[in-house]
Design a protein around this motif. Structure first.
Motif, mmCIF file in Angstrom:
data_model
loop_
_atom_site.group_PDB
_atom_site.id
_atom_site.type_symbol
_atom_site.label_atom_id
_atom_site.label_comp_id
_atom_site.label_asym_id
_atom_site.label_seq_id
_atom_site.Cartn_x
_atom_site.Cartn_y
_atom_site.Cartn_z
ATOM 1 N N GLY A 21 -70.616 -78.531 -44.801
ATOM 2 C CA GLY A 21 -70.672 -79.870 -44.218
ATOM 3 C C GLY A 21 -69.475 -80.177 -43.327
ATOM 4 O O GLY A 21 -69.280 -81.328 -42.914
ATOM 5 N N ALA A 22 -68.664 -79.168 -43.014
ATOM 6 C CA ALA A 22 -67.434 -79.393 -42.240
ATOM 7 C C ALA A 22 -67.758 -79.920 -40.843
ATOM 8 O O ALA A 22 -68.749 -79.518 -40.228
ATOM 9 N N GLU A 23 -66.908 -80.829 -40.382
ATOM 10 C CA GLU A 23 -67.020 -81.328 -39.009
ATOM 11 C C GLU A 23 -65.910 -80.752 -38.134
ATOM 12 O O GLU A 23 -65.942 -80.877 -36.921
ATOM 13 N N VAL A 24 -64.905 -80.161 -38.785
ATOM 14 C CA VAL A 24 -63.777 -79.577 -38.052
ATOM 15 C C VAL A 24 -63.698 -78.091 -38.405
ATOM 16 O O VAL A 24 -63.712 -77.729 -39.583
ATOM 17 N N LEU A 25 -63.631 -77.244 -37.368
ATOM 18 C CA LEU A 25 -63.497 -75.801 -37.571
ATOM 19 C C LEU A 25 -62.200 -75.325 -36.938
ATOM 20 O O LEU A 25 -61.848 -75.765 -35.842
ATOM 21 N N THR A 26 -61.516 -74.423 -37.629
ATOM 22 C CA THR A 26 -60.268 -73.900 -37.064
ATOM 23 C C THR A 26 -60.489 -72.508 -36.459
ATOM 24 O O THR A 26 -61.395 -71.775 -36.860
ATOM 25 N N PHE A 27 -59.630 -72.205 -35.498
ATOM 26 C CA PHE A 27 -59.686 -70.919 -34.794
ATOM 27 C C PHE A 27 -58.267 -70.452 -34.526
ATOM 28 O O PHE A 27 -57.323 -71.231 -34.601
ATOM 29 N N ALA A 28 -58.146 -69.176 -34.171
ATOM 30 C CA ALA A 28 -56.870 -68.661 -33.665
ATOM 31 C C ALA A 28 -57.073 -68.297 -32.192
ATOM 32 O O ALA A 28 -58.208 -68.240 -31.708
ATOM 33 N N ILE A 29 -55.970 -68.079 -31.490
ATOM 34 C CA ILE A 29 -56.016 -67.679 -30.081
ATOM 35 C C ILE A 29 -55.447 -66.264 -29.977
ATOM 36 O O ILE A 29 -54.330 -66.020 -30.429
ATOM 37 N N ARG A 30 -56.232 -65.359 -29.407
ATOM 38 C CA ARG A 30 -55.772 -63.975 -29.258
ATOM 39 C C ARG A 30 -56.193 -63.431 -27.895
ATOM 40 O O ARG A 30 -57.078 -63.987 -27.253
ATOM 41 N N ARG A 31 -55.561 -62.311 -27.503
ATOM 42 C CA ARG A 31 -55.945 -61.637 -26.271
ATOM 43 C C ARG A 31 -57.400 -61.162 -26.340
ATOM 44 O O ARG A 31 -57.849 -60.691 -27.384
ATOM 45 N N VAL A 32 -58.075 -61.249 -25.197
ATOM 46 C CA VAL A 32 -59.403 -60.660 -25.079
ATOM 47 C C VAL A 32 -59.232 -59.145 -25.097
ATOM 48 O O VAL A 32 -58.301 -58.612 -24.485
ATOM 49 N N ASN A 33 -60.097 -58.442 -25.809
ATOM 50 C CA ASN A 33 -60.092 -56.976 -25.769
ATOM 51 C C ASN A 33 -60.812 -56.528 -24.507
ATOM 52 O O ASN A 33 -62.037 -56.581 -24.423
ATOM 53 N N LEU A 34 -60.036 -56.082 -23.521
ATOM 54 C CA LEU A 34 -60.616 -55.785 -22.202
ATOM 55 C C LEU A 34 -61.481 -54.532 -22.214
ATOM 56 O O LEU A 34 -62.219 -54.276 -21.279
ATOM 57 N N ASP A 35 -61.377 -53.758 -23.291
ATOM 58 C CA ASP A 35 -62.217 -52.558 -23.374
ATOM 59 C C ASP A 35 -63.534 -52.832 -24.091
ATOM 60 O O ASP A 35 -64.346 -51.941 -24.262
ATOM 61 N N ALA A 36 -63.724 -54.055 -24.538
ATOM 62 C CA ALA A 36 -64.980 -54.399 -25.228
ATOM 63 C C ALA A 36 -65.340 -55.846 -24.914
ATOM 64 O O ALA A 36 -65.528 -56.660 -25.802
ATOM 65 N N VAL A 37 -65.400 -56.152 -23.603
ATOM 66 C CA VAL A 37 -65.600 -57.557 -23.225
ATOM 67 C C VAL A 37 -66.991 -58.073 -23.571
ATOM 68 O O VAL A 37 -67.202 -59.277 -23.647
ATOM 69 N N GLU A 38 -67.932 -57.142 -23.780
ATOM 70 C CA GLU A 38 -69.284 -57.622 -24.098
ATOM 71 C C GLU A 38 -69.382 -58.030 -25.575
ATOM 72 O O GLU A 38 -70.364 -58.611 -26.001
ATOM 73 N N ASP A 39 -68.327 -57.723 -26.350
ATOM 74 C CA ASP A 39 -68.323 -58.148 -27.757
ATOM 75 C C ASP A 39 -68.542 -59.654 -27.847
ATOM 76 O O ASP A 39 -68.034 -60.416 -27.055
ATOM 77 N N ASP A 40 -69.273 -60.035 -28.847
ATOM 78 C CA ASP A 40 -69.581 -61.448 -29.022
ATOM 79 C C ASP A 40 -68.319 -62.284 -29.162
ATOM 80 O O ASP A 40 -67.435 -61.946 -29.940
ATOM 81 N N SER A 41 -68.262 -63.377 -28.436
ATOM 82 C CA SER A 41 -67.219 -64.363 -28.685
ATOM 83 C C SER A 41 -67.652 -65.146 -29.915
ATOM 84 O O SER A 41 -68.836 -65.401 -30.117
ATOM 85 N N ILE A 42 -66.664 -65.521 -30.727
ATOM 86 C CA ILE A 42 -66.992 -66.260 -31.953
ATOM 87 C C ILE A 42 -67.733 -67.556 -31.622
ATOM 88 O O ILE A 42 -68.574 -68.027 -32.385
ATOM 89 N N LEU A 43 -67.446 -68.102 -30.439
ATOM 90 C CA LEU A 43 -68.051 -69.384 -30.068
ATOM 91 C C LEU A 43 -69.552 -69.266 -29.819
ATOM 92 O O LEU A 43 -70.262 -70.259 -29.852
ATOM 93 N N GLN A 44 -70.025 -68.037 -29.578
ATOM 94 C CA GLN A 44 -71.466 -67.856 -29.364
ATOM 95 C C GLN A 44 -72.274 -68.194 -30.611
ATOM 96 O O GLN A 44 -73.462 -68.447 -30.533
ATOM 97 N N HIS A 45 -71.589 -68.127 -31.740
ATOM 98 C CA HIS A 45 -72.303 -68.370 -32.995
ATOM 99 C C HIS A 45 -72.147 -69.804 -33.485
ATOM 100 O O HIS A 45 -72.586 -70.140 -34.571
ATOM 101 N N ILE A 46 -71.467 -70.615 -32.714
ATOM 102 C CA ILE A 46 -71.181 -71.983 -33.148
ATOM 103 C C ILE A 46 -71.931 -72.943 -32.229
ATOM 104 O O ILE A 46 -71.823 -72.841 -31.009
ATOM 105 N N GLU A 47 -72.671 -73.835 -32.825
ATOM 106 C CA GLU A 47 -73.458 -74.799 -32.047
ATOM 107 C C GLU A 47 -72.521 -75.651 -31.165
ATOM 108 O O GLU A 47 -71.625 -76.322 -31.684
#
Lengths: 67, 259
Positions: B38-64
Motif C-alpha cells: 500500500g506504499a505511496e512513496v518508493l525509494t531508489f538509488a542513483i547509479r551509472r548506466v551500464n553502457l554495455d547493457a543499455v537495453e537492460d530494463d530500467s527499474i522504472l519500467q516496472h513502476i506505474e
C-alpha cells in the motif's frame, strides 16, 4: 571524438557533436537517464544544444533499486 | 476514526509505509510487494548506466508512472558535496524534488555522518529540495536537521540491512516528542513487531527495504508490515494503558463467593 563516459574512455563517431547525439549513439534516447558534463547537470531539454568537446567527462546515471 | 492522513510538503498521504526497491528477487515479486504494501512513496538509488547493457530494463519500467512519490537517495556519498551532486542529478530526472540524504561514514556499519548530513541538508534546502535526511537516533542532531529545514527526519532503528529492530526506543520516543516535522523510522527493522513498535513510539511512518525484499515471501511480508504499521499507529492514537509493576485483577474482589 574521445570522451570519458562513466569513468571510461570512449571513442564515438559524431556529426552534430551534441550531447543529444552522444546519448543517441549510446542507445539511450528516450530512456530515463540523467546527464552531467564536467560536473554540470544538464536536463534533457538542454542536450540538443549542448556542444561536446574532446576529453569531456560525461556521467550518465539513472534510478536503480535502493532503500 | 476519521481519515488519518499526514503530509510532507504539499503531498498528503494515507499510507505510512515507505518502501525501498532494492534486493527484490524479481521485478514481478517487487511489483506485487509494492501493491501489497500500500506504499505511496518508493525509494531508489542513483547509479551509472551500464553502457554495455543499455537495453537492460530500467527499474522504472516496472513502476506505474504517476502512481507514486519517488524518493531518490544519495547512497554511496561520503561527503555533503557528493550527496548534493547526487541529489541534483536525481532532480534533473524531472521525477521528484524529494531527496533522502544518506551519507555513510563507515563501510562496516553504514552509519550516517551527522556533520556531513547536516551540511548537505542545509545546502539542499536552500536549493529548494524536499529534504528527508537519514540520521542516527540522536535527538540533538535530529533537532538540528529540523532547524536546518528538513521536511522530515529519518532516524535509523539499527544499522541498514541488519534487521535488529529498534535498538534505542527511548531515543526514538524522545525524537518524536520533540520533533515538529514527521519522524520516519528508516533502516534496521526486521519484522512486523519492529514496525509496530516504531508506530507505537509515535513515528509518522516507517521506511523499509531489506526486511521485505529478503523475506522468504516478500509479498506476504509487505502485507504483514502494512498491517503492523496500521496496528501500531492505531494503538498510538488510541493511547496505551500505563505500565504497572504489580497485578490488578480485571473483576475486582467485591461479591466474591469464597472468603
Amino acid at each position: 571524438m574521445e570522451l570519458i563516459i562513466n569513468g571510461s574512455k570512449r571513442e564515438l563517431q559524431l556529426e552534430s557533436r551534441t550531447l543529444a547525439e552522444v546519448i543517441d549513439k549510446l542507445g539511450l534516447s528516450g530512456k530515463p537517464v540523467v546527464a552531467e558534463v564536467d560536473g554540470e547537470v544538464l536536463v534533457a531539454e538542454q542536450w540538443p544544444a549542448f556542444a561536446v568537446m574532446p576529453g569531456m567527462k560525461i556521467e550518465l546515471v539513472h534510478f536503480v533499486g535502493g532503500g | 476514526m476519521s481519515a488519518d492522513t499526514w503530509r510532507i510538503g504539499k503531498h498528503e498521504m494515507s499510507s505510512r509505509f515507505f518502501l525501498g526497491t532494492g534486493l527484490f528477487p524479481s521485478p514481478l515479486v517487487q511489483q506485487e510487494a509494492i501493491s501489497a504494501s500500500g506504499a505511496e512513496v518508493l525509494t531508489f538509488a542513483i547509479r551509472r548506466v551500464n553502457l554495455d547493457a543499455v537495453e537492460d530494463d530500467s527499474i522504472l519500467q516496472h513502476i506505474e508512472p504517476g502512481a507514486f512519490i519517488f524518493l531518490p537517495n544519495t547512497s554511496g556519498a561520503r561527503t555533503a558535496d557528493e550527496a548534493v551532486r547526487i541529489a541534483r542529478l536525481a532532480r534533473a530526472s524531472g521525477l521528484s524534488d524529494w531527496v533522502k540524504v544518506e551519507i555513510s561514514a563507515s563501510e562496516r556499519t553504514l552509519l550516517p555522518d551527522p556533520i556531513e548530513t547536516l551540511r548537505a541538508t542545509e545546502i539542499l534546502v536552500r536549493e529548494g529540495f524536499t529534504v528527508l535526511p537519514y540520521i542516527s537516533d540522536d535527538p540533538i542532531i535530529c533537532r538540528k536537521l529540523e532547524e536546518a529545514g528538513a521536511a522530515a527526519i529519518m532516524p535509523g532503528g539499527a544499522p541498514i540491512g541488519t534487521g535488529l529492530g529498534i535498538l534505542n526506543p527511548y531515543n526514538i520516543g524522545l525524537i518524536v516528542e520533540e520533533a515538529g516535522v514527521p519522524v520516519i523510522i528508516d533502516a534496521g527493522l526486521g519484522t512486523a513487531s519492529d514496525a509496530s513498535l516504531a508506530m507505537e513510539l509515535g513515528a509518522s511512518a516507517v521506511l523499509m527495504n531489506t526486511p521485505v525484499a529478503k523475506a522468504k515471501d516478500p509479498v506476504g511480508m509487505a502485507k504483514a508490515m502494512r498491517m503492523a504499521i496500521e496496528a501500531g499507529r492505531l494503538a498510538y492514537v488510541s493511547g496505551r494503558m500505563p505500565k504497572k509493576r504489580y497485578a490488578s485483577a480485571s473483576s475486582g474482589m467485591a461479591s466474591l463467593i469464597v472468603k
